[in-house]
Design a protein around this motif. Structure first.
Motif, PDB file in Angstrom:
ATOM      1  N   GLU A 176       0.816  -1.201   0.000  1.00  0.00           N
ATOM      2  CA  GLU A 176       0.000   0.000   0.000  1.00  0.00           C
ATOM      3  C   GLU A 176       0.859   1.264   0.000  1.00  0.00           C
ATOM      4  O   GLU A 176       0.521   2.260  -0.652  1.00  0.00           O
ATOM      5  N   ARG A 177       1.959   1.233   0.725  1.00  0.00           N
ATOM      6  CA  ARG A 177       2.876   2.387   0.682  1.00  0.00           C
ATOM      7  C   ARG A 177       3.377   2.611  -0.728  1.00  0.00           C
ATOM      8  O   ARG A 177       3.541   3.759  -1.167  1.00  0.00           O
ATOM      9  N   GLY A 178       3.619   1.526  -1.441  1.00  0.00           N
ATOM     10  CA  GLY A 178       4.072   1.657  -2.828  1.00  0.00           C
ATOM     11  C   GLY A 178       3.023   2.295  -3.713  1.00  0.00           C
ATOM     12  O   GLY A 178       3.337   3.155  -4.559  1.00  0.00           O
ATOM     13  N   TRP A 179       1.761   1.917  -3.548  1.00  0.00           N
ATOM     14  CA  TRP A 179       0.689   2.517  -4.354  1.00  0.00           C
ATOM     15  C   TRP A 179       0.516   3.991  -4.021  1.00  0.00           C
ATOM     16  O   TRP A 179       0.313   4.816  -4.915  1.00  0.00           O
ATOM     17  N   VAL A 180       0.609   4.312  -2.742  1.00  0.00           N
ATOM     18  CA  VAL A 180       0.499   5.713  -2.332  1.00  0.00           C
ATOM     19  C   VAL A 180       1.644   6.522  -2.937  1.00  0.00           C
ATOM     20  O   VAL A 180       1.437   7.628  -3.462  1.00  0.00           O
ATOM     21  N   ALA A 181       2.844   5.985  -2.880  1.00  0.00           N
ATOM     22  CA  ALA A 181       4.009   6.687  -3.423  1.00  0.00           C
ATOM     23  C   ALA A 181       3.869   6.893  -4.928  1.00  0.00           C
ATOM     24  O   ALA A 181       4.280   7.939  -5.467  1.00  0.00           O
ATOM     25  N   GLU A 182       3.301   5.919  -5.617  1.00  0.00           N
ATOM     26  CA  GLU A 182       3.119   6.052  -7.065  1.00  0.00           C
ATOM     27  C   GLU A 182       2.174   7.206  -7.393  1.00  0.00           C
ATOM     28  O   GLU A 182       2.422   7.986  -8.323  1.00  0.00           O
ATOM     29  N   VAL A 183       1.104   7.332  -6.624  1.00  0.00           N
ATOM     30  CA  VAL A 183       0.169   8.443  -6.838  1.00  0.00           C
ATOM     31  C   VAL A 183       0.855   9.775  -6.567  1.00  0.00           C
ATOM     32  O   VAL A 183       0.725  10.738  -7.331  1.00  0.00           O
ATOM     33  N   GLU A 184       1.587   9.838  -5.459  1.00  0.00           N
ATOM     34  CA  GLU A 184       2.265  11.088  -5.113  1.00  0.00           C
ATOM     35  C   GLU A 184       3.281  11.483  -6.180  1.00  0.00           C
ATOM     36  O   GLU A 184       3.448  12.677  -6.486  1.00  0.00           O
ATOM     37  N   GLN A 185       3.933  10.501  -6.773  1.00  0.00           N
ATOM     38  CA  GLN A 185       4.878  10.792  -7.848  1.00  0.00           C
ATOM     39  C   GLN A 185       4.151  11.340  -9.077  1.00  0.00           C
ATOM     40  O   GLN A 185       4.626  12.296  -9.715  1.00  0.00           O
ATOM     41  N   LEU A 186       3.008  10.755  -9.416  1.00  0.00           N
ATOM     42  CA  LEU A 186       2.229  11.256 -10.547  1.00  0.00           C
ATOM     43  C   LEU A 186       1.807  12.708 -10.322  1.00  0.00           C
ATOM     44  O   LEU A 186       1.891  13.541 -11.238  1.00  0.00           O
ATOM     45  N   LEU A 187       1.362  13.011  -9.110  1.00  0.00           N
ATOM     46  CA  LEU A 187       0.926  14.378  -8.811  1.00  0.00           C
ATOM     47  C   LEU A 187       2.094  15.354  -8.865  1.00  0.00           C
ATOM     48  O   LEU A 187       1.959  16.475  -9.374  1.00  0.00           O
ATOM     49  N   ALA A 188       3.246  14.932  -8.343  1.00  0.00           N
ATOM     50  CA  ALA A 188       4.424  15.801  -8.364  1.00  0.00           C
ATOM     51  C   ALA A 188       4.866  16.078  -9.800  1.00  0.00           C
ATOM     52  O   ALA A 188       5.204  17.218 -10.153  1.00  0.00           O
ATOM     53  N   GLN A 189       4.860  15.052 -10.628  1.00  0.00           N
ATOM     54  CA  GLN A 189       5.277  15.228 -12.026  1.00  0.00           C
ATOM     55  C   GLN A 189       4.307  16.145 -12.768  1.00  0.00           C
ATOM     56  O   GLN A 189       4.729  17.023 -13.529  1.00  0.00           O
ATOM     57  N   ASP A 190       3.012  15.956 -12.542  1.00  0.00           N
ATOM     58  CA  ASP A 190       2.035  16.808 -13.224  1.00  0.00           C
ATOM     59  C   ASP A 190       2.120  18.254 -12.735  1.00  0.00           C
ATOM     60  O   ASP A 190       2.003  19.195 -13.536  1.00  0.00           O
ATOM     61  N   ALA A 191       2.335  18.429 -11.434  1.00  0.00           N
ATOM     62  CA  ALA A 191       2.459  19.789 -10.901  1.00  0.00           C
ATOM     63  C   ALA A 191       3.663  20.497 -11.504  1.00  0.00           C
ATOM     64  O   ALA A 191       3.598  21.698 -11.834  1.00  0.00           O
ATOM     65  N   ALA A 192       4.778  19.765 -11.650  1.00  0.00           N
ATOM     66  CA  ALA A 192       5.974  20.368 -12.238  1.00  0.00           C
ATOM     67  C   ALA A 192       5.768  20.701 -13.712  1.00  0.00           C
ATOM     68  O   ALA A 192       6.276  21.711 -14.210  1.00  0.00           O
ATOM     69  N   ARG A 193       5.011  19.866 -14.407  1.00  0.00           N
ATOM     70  CA  ARG A 193       4.810  20.051 -15.848  1.00  0.00           C
ATOM     71  C   ARG A 193       3.760  21.119 -16.160  1.00  0.00           C
ATOM     72  O   ARG A 193       3.924  21.926 -17.080  1.00  0.00           O
ATOM     73  N   THR A 194       2.675  21.148 -15.400  1.00  0.00           N
ATOM     74  CA  THR A 194       1.542  22.018 -15.720  1.00  0.00           C
ATOM     75  C   THR A 194       1.387  23.208 -14.787  1.00  0.00           C
ATOM     76  O   THR A 194       0.669  24.163 -15.114  1.00  0.00           O
ATOM     77  N   GLY A 195       2.025  23.144 -13.622  1.00  0.00           N
ATOM     78  CA  GLY A 195       1.857  24.216 -12.655  1.00  0.00           C
ATOM     79  C   GLY A 195       0.587  24.101 -11.830  1.00  0.00           C
ATOM     80  O   GLY A 195       0.297  24.977 -11.007  1.00  0.00           O
ATOM     81  N   ARG A 196      -0.170  23.017 -12.014  1.00  0.00           N
ATOM     82  CA  ARG A 196      -1.387  22.847 -11.219  1.00  0.00           C
ATOM     83  C   ARG A 196      -1.015  22.561  -9.763  1.00  0.00           C
ATOM     84  O   ARG A 196      -0.094  21.803  -9.476  1.00  0.00           O
ATOM     85  N   ASP A 197      -1.756  23.168  -8.858  1.00  0.00           N
ATOM     86  CA  ASP A 197      -1.433  23.114  -7.439  1.00  0.00           C
ATOM     87  C   ASP A 197      -2.092  21.902  -6.787  1.00  0.00           C
ATOM     88  O   ASP A 197      -3.048  22.018  -6.018  1.00  0.00           O
ATOM     89  N   HIS A 198      -1.558  20.727  -7.074  1.00  0.00           N
ATOM     90  CA  HIS A 198      -2.044  19.516  -6.411  1.00  0.00           C
ATOM     91  C   HIS A 198      -1.504  19.473  -4.987  1.00  0.00           C
ATOM     92  O   HIS A 198      -0.466  20.049  -4.668  1.00  0.00           O
ATOM     93  N   ARG A 199      -2.212  18.767  -4.128  1.00  0.00           N
ATOM     94  CA  ARG A 199      -1.794  18.651  -2.735  1.00  0.00           C
ATOM     95  C   ARG A 199      -1.784  17.181  -2.328  1.00  0.00           C
ATOM     96  O   ARG A 199      -2.703  16.435  -2.653  1.00  0.00           O
ATOM     97  N   TRP A 200      -0.754  16.801  -1.542  1.00  0.00           N
ATOM     98  CA  TRP A 200      -0.650  15.413  -1.063  1.00  0.00           C
ATOM     99  C   TRP A 200       0.318  15.382   0.113  1.00  0.00           C
ATOM    100  O   TRP A 200       0.968  16.378   0.429  1.00  0.00           O
ATOM    101  N   GLY A 201       0.396  14.242   0.752  1.00  0.00           N
ATOM    102  CA  GLY A 201       1.371  14.038   1.820  1.00  0.00           C
ATOM    103  C   GLY A 201       1.100  14.888   3.051  1.00  0.00           C
ATOM    104  O   GLY A 201      -0.045  15.127   3.437  1.00  0.00           O
ATOM    105  N   ALA A 202       2.178  15.378   3.659  1.00  0.00           N
ATOM    106  CA  ALA A 202       2.075  16.074   4.945  1.00  0.00           C
ATOM    107  C   ALA A 202       1.192  17.308   4.864  1.00  0.00           C
ATOM    108  O   ALA A 202       0.475  17.629   5.817  1.00  0.00           O
TER     109      ALA A 202
END
Length: 591
Positions: free
Chosen positions: A426-452
């Motif tokens: 489950e930690r792996g699945w969570v990390a995969e989602v967080e990575q997708l959000l981080a990559q999209d935020a860096a590419r598009t500038g959309r302000d996604h939120r996750w983690g802490a």
């Protein structure tokens, strides 16, 4: 209601968690045995290599495997103890093979091995912490050994490895054995002192609890925490104006719950020690989960036993057969009552009390959204559950779901269940989602939120209020979100090929939500529909009344207080009845 992060923060028992530690220690023991076989098979030339391997292995194991006293299960503890004994024994055995069986070496090895057997027992004598926030009860000495003991253990470990890789003489090994014995004796003396004082400590705890005079006992049967399950009921309990204490079954749960409340929290691990907390003032026991140890407490028939649970959902745990053993079952609405009957759980109607959801006052109804901001989608998957019957998690397909969400002009708020970080998969699945959000935020500038930034220091209500749409699994967040009146979707995780027709029929809350395929592949399409015309608004209002009793948060708090008052009155009546029965029994006894 506390945030999922605050409530579900993990307390790793050392650098590795319990399951990983067990694997690591078992593997280490296996490698140690292999090394010994190599030594025996290849003769003296292999001794030097074996010394180095075992020395390094011992240092690694000591660094990553937690102390057995902090392990969750006896199996984990046994494996850790076996590994540590095996490591020490094999080290000295390989040294003996290389140094020769002189008298001094034999004495040194004998003393070292003897202490290696005794030391873990001595260090485990110290009783665990037993109470927090209980007025009039002095602080208990820490379960952990004194600083000098801990330092001595490090020195002994280091010297064992050092002597193993050098040609130390017998005197050095005797000295090491003496040092090892001294460390063990200090730990044992401290443990023995506390062990001999256990009876007095239990008496002091009960006396302090009697002085506190709680009417309500909140029972948390989880031995690994479950603080959020207690915390969500704290405001409602405080609103009743009655004194209460929390009963836990282990030091880890004690520490976790003590962080979320200032009310007294008591830990009683042994079944017989529960007698200490059933003080004369106690009237009602409240249960926040369906832990198997609930059966240990319902036997106190002078109390009225009330099941609260920790959320309203169509999950299997919301209609567990064990709920039939309680005197009262507090439910949010009619949906829960019918759910029990639909699944063959026979509970008489007079034992149900509808109280709504007192925790939902902080969730605001939908309001106008600024037109220049992207809509915010809250994706809140549940955890994988205890078994297949209790698993409705979309985490295995979470990456597919999030890719679909990101295909739409939205910002994503990702808030997984706190238990989702307990298992490696489950930690792996969570990390995969967080990575997708981080990559999209860096590419598009959309302000996604996750983690802490989402999970720490915030409540679920904060995430609900910050969102425009919810995508979730079959869990209590789906029901709680109904209060907002906003659109929502549910992932039909594990529903199978006939999900489109069967899912809503088996889980009525799904009538209020758009349904995403079990594999998550149509999440983007479903979200696009939710961002358009709100076709399910009227259905959501009906489902909300069905599931939440049509009560506001304030009305729910009043209903909860009234229910507790009724249970206290029932307990008073029961005590009178039990005393009458006792009098009859005494009369019937022969003189």
């Amino acid at each position: 209601m506390p945030s999922w992060s605050d409530a579900g923060r993990q307390r790793l028992r050392g650098p590795l968690g319990g399951a990983t530690a067990t694997v690591a220690s078992t593997a280490a023991a296996g490698l140690a045995v292999v090394a010994l076989v190599v030594v025996a098979a290849r003769g003296p030339q292999a001794v030097v290599v074996a010394r180095w391997v075992l020395s390094l292995l011992w240092w690694v194991v000591d660094a990553v495997v937690p102390h057995p006293a902090s392990e969750r299960t006896r199996v984990d503890a046994a494996v850790v103890v076996a590994t540590r004994l095996g490591g020490r024994a094999l080290l000295v055995l390989t040294t003996a093979l290389g140094a020769g069986p002189t008298t001094s070496v034999r004495w040194g090895l004998g003393l070292l091995l003897l202490v290696a057997v005794v030391e873990p027992v001595l260090t485990r004598l110290r009783p665990p912490a037993d109470a927090e926030h209980l007025p009039g009860l002095g602080a208990q000495r820490s379960q952990r050994p004194l600083g000098v003991v801990g330092l001595g253990g490090v020195v002994v470990t280091a010297l064992t490895g050092l002597l193993a890789v050098t040609d130390a003489d017998g005197a050095a090994w005797v000295g090491l054995g003496v040092l090892h014995a001294a460390v063990a004796l200090v730990a044992g003396a401290a443990g023995l002192r506390d062990l001999l004082g256990r009876r007095a400590r239990s008496a002091a705890l009960r006396a302090a609890l009697e002085r506190h005079a709680p009417e309500l006992l909140v029972y948390n049967g989880r031995d690994d925490g479950g603080a959020h399950q207690v915390a969500m009921w704290l405001p409602a309990l405080e609103r009743t104006g009655r004194r209460f204490a929390v009963v836990t079954r282990g030091p880890e749960a004690l520490a976790a719950v003590a962080e979320v409340t200032t009310a007294p929290v008591v830990s009683r691990a042994a079944w017989r020690d529960l007698d200490d907390v059933v003080v004369p003032s106690a009237r009602v026991a409240l249960y926040v989960n369906a832990a198997s140890t609930n059966t240990n407490f319902v036997g106190y028939r002078q109390l009225v036993h009330v099941y609260l649970g920790h959320g309203e959902s169509d999950k299997a745990l919301s209609y567990h057969p064990s709920h039939a053993m309680f005197d009262r079952v507090l439910v949010a609405g009619q949906a829960a009552i019918e759910r029990y009957g639909r699944h063959g759980i026979d509970i008489s109607l007079d034992r149900f009390v509808v109280v709504g959801r007192p925790q939902l006052g902080a969730i605001a109804p939908a309001g106008p959204r600024p037109g220049d901001d992207l809509p915010v989608v809250l994706y809140a998957p549940t955890w994988a559950g205890y078994n297949a019957a209790s698993s409705h998690s979309s985490l295995p397909v979470a990456a597919e779901v999030v890719r679909g969400l990101l295909s739409q002009p939205v910002r994503v708020l990702f808030r997984p269940h706190p238990f989702s970080r307990r298992r490696s998969a489950e930690r792996g699945w969570v990390a995969e989602v967080e990575q997708l959000l981080a990559q999209d935020a860096a590419r598009t500038g959309r302000d996604h939120r996750w983690g802490a930034q989402v999970e720490q220091g915030t409540e679920f209500a904060d995430s609900a209020n910050a969102s425009d749409v919810l995508v979730a699994d079959l869990s209590s967040v789906l029901v709680d979100y109904l209060v907002s009146g906003k659109p929502m979707a549910v992932v039909a995780a594990g529903a199978g090929a006939r999900y489109a027709t069967d899912f809503a029929a088996r889980h009525p809350v799904a009538r209020a939500a758009a349904v995403v395929r079990p594999d998550g592949t149509d999440a983007g399409q479903v979200l696009a529909g939710l961002l358009g015309a709100d076709e399910l608004a009227r259905e959501r209002a009906q489902v909300r009344r069905f599931y939440l009793g049509g009560l506001t948060a304030e009305q729910s708090l009043d209903a909860f207080t009234a229910a507790i008052t009724s249970c206290v009155e029932l307990a008073d009546k029961r005590r009178v009845d039990l005393e009458d029965l006792a009098d009859v029994a005494d009369v019937g006894e022969p003189g």
